[in-house]
Design an enzyme around this catalytic site. Structure first.
Site, PDB file in Angstrom:
ATOM      1  N   ASN A 103       0.996  -1.096  -0.039  1.00  8.89           N
ATOM      2  CA  ASN A 103      -0.027   0.090  -0.064  1.00  8.89           C
ATOM      3  C   ASN A 103       0.952   1.303  -0.106  1.00  8.89           C
ATOM      4  O   ASN A 103       2.241   1.320   0.385  1.00  8.89           O
ATOM      5  CB  ASN A 103      -1.073   0.001   1.207  1.00  8.89           C
ATOM      6  CG  ASN A 103      -1.743  -1.132   1.215  1.00  8.89           C
ATOM      7  OD1 ASN A 103      -2.183  -1.716   0.226  1.00  8.89           O
ATOM      8  ND2 ASN A 103      -2.527  -1.496   2.265  1.00  8.89           N
ATOM      9  N   HIS A 120       5.811  -0.555  -2.544  1.00 10.97           N
ATOM     10  CA  HIS A 120       5.557   0.087  -3.841  1.00 10.97           C
ATOM     11  C   HIS A 120       5.638   1.770  -3.549  1.00 10.97           C
ATOM     12  O   HIS A 120       4.971   2.335  -4.108  1.00 10.97           O
ATOM     13  CB  HIS A 120       4.120  -0.109  -4.441  1.00 10.97           C
ATOM     14  CG  HIS A 120       3.989  -1.754  -4.913  1.00 10.97           C
ATOM     15  ND1 HIS A 120       2.849  -2.365  -4.842  1.00 10.97           N
ATOM     16  CD2 HIS A 120       5.053  -2.350  -5.169  1.00 10.97           C
ATOM     17  CE1 HIS A 120       3.230  -3.575  -5.307  1.00 10.97           C
ATOM     18  NE2 HIS A 120       4.636  -3.597  -5.520  1.00 10.97           N
ATOM     19  N   THR A 189      -4.409  -8.777   0.091  1.00  8.11           N
ATOM     20  CA  THR A 189      -3.846  -8.782  -1.222  1.00  8.11           C
ATOM     21  C   THR A 189      -4.320  -9.968  -2.065  1.00  8.11           C
ATOM     22  O   THR A 189      -4.659 -11.096  -1.798  1.00  8.11           O
ATOM     23  CB  THR A 189      -2.398  -8.982  -0.914  1.00  8.11           C
ATOM     24  OG1 THR A 189      -1.685  -8.954  -2.262  1.00  8.11           O
ATOM     25  CG2 THR A 189      -1.857  -9.999  -0.075  1.00  8.11           C
ATOM     26  N   ASN A 214      -8.634 -12.572   4.125  1.00  2.00           N
ATOM     27  CA  ASN A 214      -8.920 -12.011   2.768  1.00  2.00           C
ATOM     28  C   ASN A 214     -10.613 -12.211   2.753  1.00  2.00           C
ATOM     29  O   ASN A 214     -11.138 -13.092   3.249  1.00  2.00           O
ATOM     30  CB  ASN A 214      -8.208 -12.463   1.679  1.00  2.00           C
ATOM     31  CG  ASN A 214      -8.244 -11.570   0.480  1.00  2.00           C
ATOM     32  OD1 ASN A 214      -9.385 -11.182   0.147  1.00  2.00           O
ATOM     33  ND2 ASN A 214      -7.211 -11.477  -0.067  1.00  2.00           N
TER      34      ASN A 214
HETATM   35  P1  NAD Z   1      -6.034  -5.802  -4.683  1.00  2.00           P
HETATM   36  O1  NAD Z   1      -6.976  -4.377  -5.033  1.00  2.00           O
HETATM   37  O2  NAD Z   1      -5.507  -6.313  -6.164  1.00  2.00           O
HETATM   38  O3  NAD Z   1      -6.720  -6.748  -3.965  1.00  2.00           O
HETATM   39  C1  NAD Z   1      -7.602  -6.285  -2.833  1.00  2.00           C
HETATM   40  C2  NAD Z   1      -7.719  -7.874  -2.063  1.00  2.00           C
HETATM   41  O4  NAD Z   1      -8.194  -7.344  -0.870  1.00  2.00           O
HETATM   42  C3  NAD Z   1      -8.617  -8.794  -2.644  1.00  2.00           C
HETATM   43  O5  NAD Z   1      -8.115  -9.913  -2.659  1.00  2.00           O
HETATM   44  C4  NAD Z   1      -9.854  -8.375  -2.000  1.00  2.00           C
HETATM   45  O6  NAD Z   1     -10.648  -9.816  -1.845  1.00  2.00           O
HETATM   46  C5  NAD Z   1      -9.444  -8.233  -0.604  1.00  2.00           C
HETATM   47  N1  NAD Z   1     -10.319  -7.522   0.316  1.00  2.00           N
HETATM   48  C6  NAD Z   1     -11.240  -6.330   0.045  1.00  2.00           C
HETATM   49  N2  NAD Z   1     -11.792  -5.877   1.086  1.00  2.00           N
HETATM   50  C7  NAD Z   1     -11.162  -6.606   2.093  1.00  2.00           C
HETATM   51  C8  NAD Z   1     -11.199  -6.338   3.535  1.00  2.00           C
HETATM   52  N3  NAD Z   1     -12.169  -5.284   4.250  1.00  2.00           N
HETATM   53  N4  NAD Z   1     -10.531  -7.208   4.503  1.00  2.00           N
HETATM   54  C9  NAD Z   1      -9.639  -8.112   3.847  1.00  2.00           C
HETATM   55  N5  NAD Z   1      -9.445  -8.262   2.446  1.00  2.00           N
HETATM   56  C10 NAD Z   1     -10.084  -7.479   1.720  1.00  2.00           C
HETATM   57  O7  NAD Z   1      -4.917  -5.455  -4.016  1.00  2.00           O
HETATM   58  P2  NAD Z   1      -3.195  -5.633  -3.909  1.00  2.00           P
HETATM   59  O8  NAD Z   1      -3.027  -7.084  -3.859  1.00  2.00           O
HETATM   60  O9  NAD Z   1      -2.541  -4.957  -2.761  1.00  2.00           O
HETATM   61  O10 NAD Z   1      -2.715  -5.039  -5.241  1.00  2.00           O
HETATM   62  C11 NAD Z   1      -2.968  -3.886  -5.841  1.00  2.00           C
HETATM   63  C12 NAD Z   1      -1.903  -2.889  -5.870  1.00  2.00           C
HETATM   64  O11 NAD Z   1      -2.676  -1.641  -5.821  1.00  2.00           O
HETATM   65  C13 NAD Z   1      -0.990  -2.836  -4.878  1.00  2.00           C
HETATM   66  O12 NAD Z   1       0.392  -2.982  -5.415  1.00  2.00           O
HETATM   67  C14 NAD Z   1      -1.031  -1.411  -4.213  1.00  2.00           C
HETATM   68  O13 NAD Z   1       0.102  -0.696  -4.359  1.00  2.00           O
HETATM   69  C15 NAD Z   1      -2.114  -0.701  -5.109  1.00  2.00           C
HETATM   70  N6  NAD Z   1      -3.103  -0.204  -4.376  1.00  2.00           N
HETATM   71  C16 NAD Z   1      -3.101   0.538  -3.010  1.00  2.00           C
HETATM   72  C17 NAD Z   1      -3.862   0.919  -2.362  1.00  2.00           C
HETATM   73  C18 NAD Z   1      -3.674   1.622  -0.799  1.00  2.00           C
HETATM   74  O14 NAD Z   1      -2.456   1.986  -0.661  1.00  2.00           O
HETATM   75  N7  NAD Z   1      -4.457   1.410  -0.095  1.00  2.00           N
HETATM   76  C19 NAD Z   1      -5.130   0.929  -2.985  1.00  2.00           C
HETATM   77  C20 NAD Z   1      -5.404   0.551  -4.202  1.00  2.00           C
HETATM   78  C21 NAD Z   1      -4.275  -0.159  -4.777  1.00  2.00           C
END
Ligand code: NAD
Ligand code: ZN
Length: 248
Positions: A103, A120, A189, A214
């Site tokens: 994140n 990241h 994730t 998750n």
């Molecule tokens: P992703 O968006 O690909 O996946 C999110 C995951 O979280 C899914 O598997 C989903 O089922 C799960 N999820 C959703 N709500 C949840 C909850 N309340 N509790 C537990 N699990 C939950 O995320 P990723 O794998 O981190 O990959 C996406 C990329 O996007 C990362 O590299 C990141 O840098 C970036 N990103 C970051 C943010 C942030 O900083 N908050 C937000 C969006 C994207």
């Protein structure tokens, strides 16, 4: 479910070195939408297209407009939720070594964790493509997109876009942690973005226990992880912390 909570709490208290790998899902309860999963940005845009360095270099205005500006707004309003706070308590209790986070929202540090690898990068800081000067997100003048440095150069977040390299220090430290931990908590994730998603594989190969938290199964489920606790990260952390602190 209760059984899995108990098993996780027991594993945490019995482990010598616990490492957490977190993703966008851990910040959903703080109001920041993830890329994939329900309510994710994916439903509106293709993040691979917008969050790719080639897309940014080709059309920085568009990427600022659709992705960066909104993300900064979400982050500004967000506060750590119970999952971030649970991980911060674990670190204070000496039960968590390091968080490797994908994140870019800074919420683990806001919760109080001191040892966080921002795999990241982050959106708190931005820098100029021409002179390299750094500026905080809050200081940026968004009246025209893309926002510019006083030198006229285009500003970009201090993050790792798709298509860019992970900082070598972050990569080698994360690999080392994955090789030497005996428990890895993989929270929120989708385990699709590599090399972050390789860390649980390395942990598993080195005989660590891997526990996923998750909302839904991932490519790790049933293959790499010992088990998945399905549900919202905040609720699940509250129950794990209850079990650890009160044994209830
Ligand atoms: P992703 O968006 O690909 O996946 C999110 C995951 O979280 C899914 O598997 C989903 O089922 C799960 N999820 C959703 N709500 C949840 C909850 N309340 N509790 C537990 N699990 C939950 O995320 P990723 O794998 O981190 O990959 C996406 C990329 O996007 C990362 O590299 C990141 O840098 C970036 N990103 C970051 C943010 C942030 O900083 N908050 C937000 C969006 C994207
Ligand atoms: Zn500049």
């Amino acid at each position: 479910m209760e059984d899995l909570i108990k098993r996780t709490a027991k594993a945490i208290s019995g482990a010598k070195k616990v490492v957490a790998l977190t993703g966008a899902g851990i910040s959903v309860e703080s109001g920041i939408p993830p890329f994939r999963g329900k309510g994710g940005l994916w439903e509106k845009i293709d993040p691979m297209e917008y969050a790719h360095i080639d897309a940014f270099m080709k059309d920085p205005k568009k990427v600022w407009d659709v992705l960066i500006r909104e993300t900064n707004e979400f982050i500004e309003k967000a506060a750590p939720n119970d999952a971030h706070l649970g991980l911060a308590r674990l670190e204070k209790m000496g039960m968590l070594k390091t968080i490797i986070t994908q994140n870019i929202d800074g919420l683990h540090q806001a919760a109080g964790n001191l040892d966080v690898i921002e795999f990241h990068g982050n959106f708190a800081w931005h820098y100029c493509l021409d002179c390299g000067e750094k500026i905080t997100a809050k200081e940026i003048d968004l009246s025209e997109l893309p926002p510019r440095c006083h030198c006229g150069g285009i500003l970009r977040p201090d993050c790792v876009f798709f298509g860019e390299m992970i900082l070598p220090d972050h990569l080698s430290r994360s690999r080392h942690l994955a090789e030497t931990c005996d428990l890895m908590l993989v929270v929120g994730t989708s385990a699709i973005v590599h090399p972050a998603a390789t860390m649980p594989l390395i942990a598993r190969e080195n005989n660590a226990m891997v526990v996923e938290i998750n909302m839904e199964a991932t490519p790790l489920t049933g293959v790499v992880s010992d088990f998945i606790i399905t549900g919202k990260a905040g609720d699940i952390f509250n129950r794990i912390m209850d079990e650890l602190e009160n044994g209830v």
